[in-house]
Write an enzyme that holds these catalytic residues in place. Structure first.
Site, mmCIF file in Angstrom:
data_model
loop_
_atom_site.group_PDB
_atom_site.id
_atom_site.type_symbol
_atom_site.label_atom_id
_atom_site.label_comp_id
_atom_site.label_asym_id
_atom_site.label_seq_id
_atom_site.Cartn_x
_atom_site.Cartn_y
_atom_site.Cartn_z
ATOM 1 N N ARG A 57 -0.974 31.818 46.897
ATOM 2 C CA ARG A 57 -0.193 30.527 47.193
ATOM 3 C C ARG A 57 0.006 30.588 49.044
ATOM 4 O O ARG A 57 -0.091 29.509 49.451
ATOM 5 C CB ARG A 57 0.951 30.557 46.518
ATOM 6 C CG ARG A 57 0.810 30.330 45.038
ATOM 7 C CD ARG A 57 2.267 30.434 44.336
ATOM 8 N NE ARG A 57 3.015 29.380 44.590
ATOM 9 C CZ ARG A 57 4.412 29.158 44.302
ATOM 10 N NH1 ARG A 57 4.811 30.229 43.807
ATOM 11 N NH2 ARG A 57 5.054 28.219 44.713
ATOM 12 N N GLN A 87 13.463 22.875 46.860
ATOM 13 C CA GLN A 87 13.065 23.860 45.979
ATOM 14 C C GLN A 87 11.815 24.624 46.343
ATOM 15 O O GLN A 87 11.377 25.675 45.532
ATOM 16 C CB GLN A 87 13.052 23.506 44.440
ATOM 17 C CG GLN A 87 14.149 22.677 43.888
ATOM 18 C CD GLN A 87 14.114 22.272 42.735
ATOM 19 O OE1 GLN A 87 14.269 22.589 41.670
ATOM 20 N NE2 GLN A 87 13.531 20.665 42.631
ATOM 21 N N ASP A 90 7.147 26.437 50.283
ATOM 22 C CA ASP A 90 6.019 25.993 51.435
ATOM 23 C C ASP A 90 7.202 25.738 52.634
ATOM 24 O O ASP A 90 8.354 25.633 52.636
ATOM 25 C CB ASP A 90 5.143 24.938 51.095
ATOM 26 C CG ASP A 90 5.805 23.911 50.550
ATOM 27 O OD1 ASP A 90 5.650 23.109 49.555
ATOM 28 O OD2 ASP A 90 6.460 23.199 51.595
ATOM 29 N N HIS A 105 14.983 28.338 46.907
ATOM 30 C CA HIS A 105 14.089 29.255 46.240
ATOM 31 C C HIS A 105 13.429 30.198 47.028
ATOM 32 O O HIS A 105 12.500 30.976 46.684
ATOM 33 C CB HIS A 105 13.265 28.498 45.118
ATOM 34 C CG HIS A 105 14.016 27.745 44.112
ATOM 35 N ND1 HIS A 105 13.376 26.937 43.311
ATOM 36 C CD2 HIS A 105 15.365 27.931 43.534
ATOM 37 C CE1 HIS A 105 14.539 26.516 42.475
ATOM 38 N NE2 HIS A 105 15.499 27.116 42.713
ATOM 39 N N GLY A 170 9.967 14.258 43.703
ATOM 40 C CA GLY A 170 8.900 15.159 42.962
ATOM 41 C C GLY A 170 9.496 16.420 42.445
ATOM 42 O O GLY A 170 9.033 17.483 42.761
ATOM 43 N N THR A 171 10.575 16.226 41.455
ATOM 44 C CA THR A 171 10.987 17.281 40.755
ATOM 45 C C THR A 171 11.247 17.018 39.245
ATOM 46 O O THR A 171 11.664 15.837 39.134
ATOM 47 C CB THR A 171 12.085 17.939 41.428
ATOM 48 O OG1 THR A 171 12.785 19.201 40.456
ATOM 49 C CG2 THR A 171 13.437 17.159 41.559
HETATM 50 N N1 APR Z 1 4.429 12.438 44.251
HETATM 51 C C1 APR Z 1 5.752 12.844 43.700
HETATM 52 N N2 APR Z 1 6.025 13.326 42.428
HETATM 53 C C2 APR Z 1 4.938 14.325 42.026
HETATM 54 C C3 APR Z 1 3.691 14.087 42.375
HETATM 55 C C4 APR Z 1 3.328 13.208 43.926
HETATM 56 N N3 APR Z 1 2.300 12.917 44.176
HETATM 57 N N4 APR Z 1 2.964 14.712 41.575
HETATM 58 C C5 APR Z 1 3.688 15.134 40.565
HETATM 59 N N5 APR Z 1 4.779 14.770 40.993
HETATM 60 C C6 APR Z 1 6.186 15.246 40.198
HETATM 61 C C7 APR Z 1 6.070 15.467 38.739
HETATM 62 O O1 APR Z 1 5.910 14.144 37.896
HETATM 63 C C8 APR Z 1 7.076 16.403 38.433
HETATM 64 O O2 APR Z 1 8.288 15.638 37.933
HETATM 65 O O3 APR Z 1 6.782 16.364 40.609
HETATM 66 C C9 APR Z 1 7.471 17.100 39.703
HETATM 67 C C10 APR Z 1 6.973 18.547 39.603
HETATM 68 O O4 APR Z 1 7.628 19.236 38.577
HETATM 69 P P1 APR Z 1 7.586 20.702 38.564
HETATM 70 O O5 APR Z 1 6.241 21.435 38.299
HETATM 71 O O6 APR Z 1 8.376 21.255 37.359
HETATM 72 O O7 APR Z 1 8.128 21.438 39.997
HETATM 73 P P2 APR Z 1 9.877 21.527 40.326
HETATM 74 O O8 APR Z 1 10.666 20.707 39.774
HETATM 75 O O9 APR Z 1 9.852 21.557 41.782
HETATM 76 O O10 APR Z 1 10.047 23.188 39.812
HETATM 77 C C11 APR Z 1 11.341 23.536 40.000
HETATM 78 O O11 APR Z 1 10.590 25.543 39.049
HETATM 79 O O12 APR Z 1 9.115 27.380 38.688
HETATM 80 C C12 APR Z 1 10.271 26.753 39.306
HETATM 81 O O13 APR Z 1 10.837 28.009 41.477
HETATM 82 C C13 APR Z 1 9.699 26.872 41.007
HETATM 83 O O14 APR Z 1 10.917 25.559 42.611
HETATM 84 C C14 APR Z 1 10.346 25.612 41.246
HETATM 85 C C15 APR Z 1 11.200 25.056 40.204
#
Ligand code: APR
Length: 227
Positions: A57, A87, A90, A105, A170-171
């Site tokens: 990564r 979260q 990067d 995180h 984006g979470t």
């Molecule tokens: N723009 C905005 N949002 C987006 C895009 C984009 N181009 N592409 C995807 N997404 C959204 C998805 O729809 C989803 O809701 O980003 C979100 C990503 O969700 P996860 O993959 O679950 O990531 P995240 O919410 O950051 O995970 C939280 O989980 O595994 C742990 O520590 C890790 O910090 C991470 C935590």
């Protein structure tokens, strides 16, 4: 005194910089088991596998750069007291010019001693078995693994409580305690959520858009309004 805007980001804001999300189609947790690469037990059982997961990564991060969503957010600092709570591990918010960032995180670009938790920068992309701290202890990634405490959570809660506007980008709001942040928003606050597959939440302005499609427009509106 500038009004405070708190922006809470997840992997989705870095997706268009080429960094994978976790739970989308093709996401990291579809390719790896969390139990194998993102827990203290995994590191004790097979440290090389865990170190390699983060080395991969980190190599990807070295090839990526902030996208227009990161860069637009930084512009808010001209008129608002901006705090980014992320979260993400990067450093794209830092490289976009945002000054006030809380990493819930941890950071992919830092290592931590397994003896005394002292932090060391990782200047190139590799952290390997045998890379030791000044006291001879193995270094680990300075990231928060599942089951570990989130030391910056109380600081993040205080920032959310004192924000005028809370923007979520984006979470999937799947991981706690980070996802709990929204519960500390006061009724008086404006809450905005930007995500192509949004979690629907009462009282929240939802924009089912990609970060690069919508964040620049939102930032321009906030800078031009008399908020
Ligand atoms: N723009 C905005 N949002 C987006 C895009 C984009 N181009 N592409 C995807 N997404 C959204 C998805 O729809 C989803 O809701 O980003 C979100 C990503 O969700 P996860 O993959 O679950 O990531 P995240 O919410 O950051 O995970 C939280 O989980 O595994 C742990 O520590 C890790 O910090 C991470 C935590």
């Amino acid at each position: 005194m500038f009004k405070k805007i708190v922006v809470f980001t997840g992997a989705g804001i870095s997706a268009e910089s080429g960094l994978g999300t976790f739970r989308d189609v093709g996401g990291l947790w579809k390719k790896y088991n969390i139990e194998d690469v993102a827990t203290p037990e995994a590191f004790n059982k097979n440290p090389s596998l865990v170190l390699d997961f983060y080395n991969q990564r980190r190599k990807q991060l070295l090839k990526s750069k902030p996208n227009v969503a990161h860069l637009s957010l930084a512009k808010l600092q001209k008129k608002f007291n901006l705090v980014v709570i992320t979260q993400n591990i990067d450093n794209l918010h830092e490289r976009s010019g945002v000054k006030n960032i809380i990493h819930l995180h941890g950071k992919l670009t830092e290592s931590r001693s397994t003896l005394d938790n002292k932090i060391y920068p990782i200047n190139n992309s590799e952290l390997n078995l045998g890379d030791l701290c000044s006291k001879g202890g193995q270094l680990r990634p300075n990231v928060v693994w599942f089951g570990e405490d989130v030391p910056n959570m109380n600081n993040a809660i205080d920032e959310v409580k004192s924000a005028s506007i809370f923007i979520i980008i984006g979470t999937s709001l799947n991981v706690y305690p980070a996802a709990n942040l929204i519960n500390y928003c006061l009724k008086s606050q404006r809450i905005i959520l930007i995500d192509p597959n949004p979690t629907r939440i009462n009282g929240v302005e939802i924009f089912a858009k990609k970060a690069t499609e919508f964040v620049p427009k939102l930032v321009d509106d906030l800078l031009s309004s008399n908020n």
